[in-house]
Scaffold this motif. Structure first.
Motif, PDB file in Angstrom:
ATOM      1  N   LYS A   1      28.021  -6.649  55.609  1.00  0.00           N
ATOM      2  CA  LYS A   1      27.093  -5.665  56.161  1.00  0.00           C
ATOM      3  C   LYS A   1      27.549  -4.257  55.786  1.00  0.00           C
ATOM      4  N   GLY A   2      26.648  -3.504  55.203  1.00  0.00           N
ATOM      5  CA  GLY A   2      26.959  -2.152  54.751  1.00  0.00           C
ATOM      6  C   GLY A   2      27.058  -2.047  53.246  1.00  0.00           C
ATOM      7  N   GLU A   3      27.356  -3.149  52.588  1.00  0.00           N
ATOM      8  CA  GLU A   3      27.580  -3.119  51.139  1.00  0.00           C
ATOM      9  C   GLU A   3      26.278  -3.039  50.339  1.00  0.00           C
ATOM     10  N   LYS A   4      25.178  -3.484  50.918  1.00  0.00           N
ATOM     11  CA  LYS A   4      23.902  -3.469  50.205  1.00  0.00           C
ATOM     12  C   LYS A   4      22.915  -2.448  50.773  1.00  0.00           C
ATOM     13  N   GLU A   5      23.386  -1.640  51.701  1.00  0.00           N
ATOM     14  CA  GLU A   5      22.477  -0.688  52.352  1.00  0.00           C
ATOM     15  C   GLU A   5      21.895   0.308  51.358  1.00  0.00           C
ATOM     16  N   ALA A   6      22.734   0.831  50.448  1.00  0.00           N
ATOM     17  CA  ALA A   6      22.259   1.813  49.472  1.00  0.00           C
ATOM     18  C   ALA A   6      21.206   1.204  48.550  1.00  0.00           C
ATOM     19  N   GLN A   7      21.361  -0.091  48.242  1.00  0.00           N
ATOM     20  CA  GLN A   7      20.460  -0.762  47.310  1.00  0.00           C
ATOM     21  C   GLN A   7      19.175  -1.246  47.965  1.00  0.00           C
TER      22      GLN A   7
END
Length: 340
Positions: A251-257
C-alpha cells in the motif's frame, strides 16, 4: 504666459496633487492595516502582513492540493475551510513564536555556515531563469519578498535545532520495534493482482467504458473466468508481459500510478476476492487479488525504527510546546483578519 494658460496649468497641478493625495492615502491606509498586531505571545508580535503572507501560502497550497479554486468556501464541520485555515495558522504561529523564544533562552542560533547554506539555497532557486521567474511570481502572489522568505527559512532551521536539542536523548528498544511489527502486520502486506483496465482518454469515452465495465461485472456474476476476461478486455500489458498482472506491491507503492482510491479499494480485498468497478483518473479498473505475502521483520526493521523514533520525538516535543503554552501570555485578535 497669459492668464488663461496660467489657470489651466494651476488646475492641472491641483488635480495632480489631489490624485497623489488619494494614492498616498490608500498607501497609508494599507500600511497601517498591514502593521496591525494580530497575535501577541509573551510580548512578541505578529503583524497582519506577516499573517497574510503565511495565510496566502496555506491558501495556495490548499488550492493546488485539492485542484479546487473554491476550496476555501467549502464547509467542514460547520466552518468554512477559510476559517479552519485561519485557526490553524494562529496555532502554527503561536508555536513558532514559543519555539523561537525558547531557542533564544537556550542560546540556540544559526552558525555562519548554516546562514550561508540558506543563502546558497535561495541562489540555487534563482540560478535557472525559468525557476527564478516562478520563484519571484510566487513571492508576489503570496505578498512576500526575498528577505521575508530568507527570514522564514532562518526561523524554520532554528526551530529544527530546538527540536533536536529537546529530543536528542529519546531512545527506542528492540522490543518496541518487534511489538509494532507484530501488531501492524497489515502495513507490511503485499498483494499480487489481476487487473482489467479500461482506459478513458476523454469525456466522450467515459460513459462507453463505464458501460463495458458494468457488463464485465455482470459476466463475472454469471461465473465467467476472470483471467479470460482480462485477456479479452484489459487495455494494458504488465512489465513481465503477462496481461493485466500487477506484481506484488505494498500500500502506497502504486498510489502515484493508479491513485489513492485504487489502493484503498484493492487492499480491502482478501485473496480470491474481486473488486467492484474502480474509477481512477485514467479509466476504470476491476481487480482480483490472486496472492499475498508479508514482508519479513528484518526487511522492515529499519523503517519501523525510523517511524517510531520520530513518533516518540514528536510526542515529546509536542508536550514540551504545550507546557510552554501554559506558562505564556497569548493574545489573539481574530477580528483583525476577518477580511482575509
Amino acid at each position: 504666459m497669459n492668464k488663461k494658460s496660467l489657470i489651466l496649468i494651476t488646475g492641472i497641478i491641483f488635480v495632480s496633487i489631489i490624485l497623489s493625495l488619494f494614492i498616498l492615502k490608500d498607501h497609508i491606509v494599507k500600511m497601517i492595516d498591514d502593521n496591525k498586531v494580530v497575535l501577541e505571545v509573551n510580548g512578541d508580535q505578529i503583524t497582519k502582513r506577516e499573517y497574510k503572507i503565511r495565510f496566502n501560502t496555506l491558501k495556495e497550497n490548499a488550492i493546488q492540493f485539492s485542484s479546487r479554486t473554491d476550496i476555501l468556501d467549502q464547509v467542514f464541520n460547520g466552518k468554512t475551510y477559510r476559517e479552519l485555515l485561519k485557526d490553524e495558522l494562529f496555532r502554527i504561529l503561536i508555536e513558532e513564536l514559543l519555539c523561537l523564544q525558547e531557542a533564544r533562552r537556550k542560546n540556540i542560533y544559526l552558525t555562519r555556515q548554516e546562514e550561508e547554506e540558506i543563502r546558497k539555497y535561495i541562489e540555487e532557486l534563482k540560478r535557472n531563469m525559468e525557476m527564478r521567474n516562478y520563484f519571484n511570481q510566487y513571492l508576489r502572489k503570496i505578498g512576500s519578498d526575498e528577505n521575508h522568505f530568507y527570514r522564514d527559512l532562518q526561523k524554520t532551521r532554528i526551530i529544527n535545532k530546538l527540536y533536536k536539542y529537546v529530543t536528542e536523548r529519546i531512545t527506542l528498544s528492540d522490543s518496541e520495534v518487534i511489538k509494532y511489527y507484530n501488531s501492524n502486520k497489515s502495513q507490511f502486506r503485499k498483494i499480487k493482482v489481476m487487473d482489467i483496465f479500461l482506459r478513458v482518454e476523454n469525456a466522450e469515452e467515459d460513459a462507453q467504458k463505464r458501460k463495458v465495465a458494468n457488463e464485465i461485472i455482470s459476466e463475472l456474476k454469471r461465473g465467467e473466468d476472470f483471467e479470460k476476461l482480462v485477456k479479452k478486455y484489459s487495455e494494458v500489458e504488465s512489465l513481465d508481459g503477462k496481461k493485466g498482472i500487477i506484481d506484488y506491491f505494498r500500500k502506497g507503492e502504486k498510489e502515484a500510478q493508479y491513485g489513492s482510491v485504487f489502493e484503498e479499494e484493492v487492499f480491502k480485498l482478501a485473496v480470491g476476492q474481486i473488486s467492484n468497478v474502480i474509477k481512477t483518473v485514467n479509466g476504470y479498473h476491476i481487480v482480483k487479488v490472486i496472492d499475498e505475502k508479508y514482508m519479513p521483520f528484518d526487511e522492515v526493521k529499519g523503517e519501523i525504527q525510523t517511524k517510531l523514533i520520530k513518533q516518540k520525538k514528536d510526542e515529546v516535543f509536542k508536550s514540551y510546546i504545550e507546557s510552554l503554552k501554559k506558562m505564556s501570555k497569548i493574545n489573539i485578535y481574530k477580528d483583525r483578519v476577518k477580511d482575509l
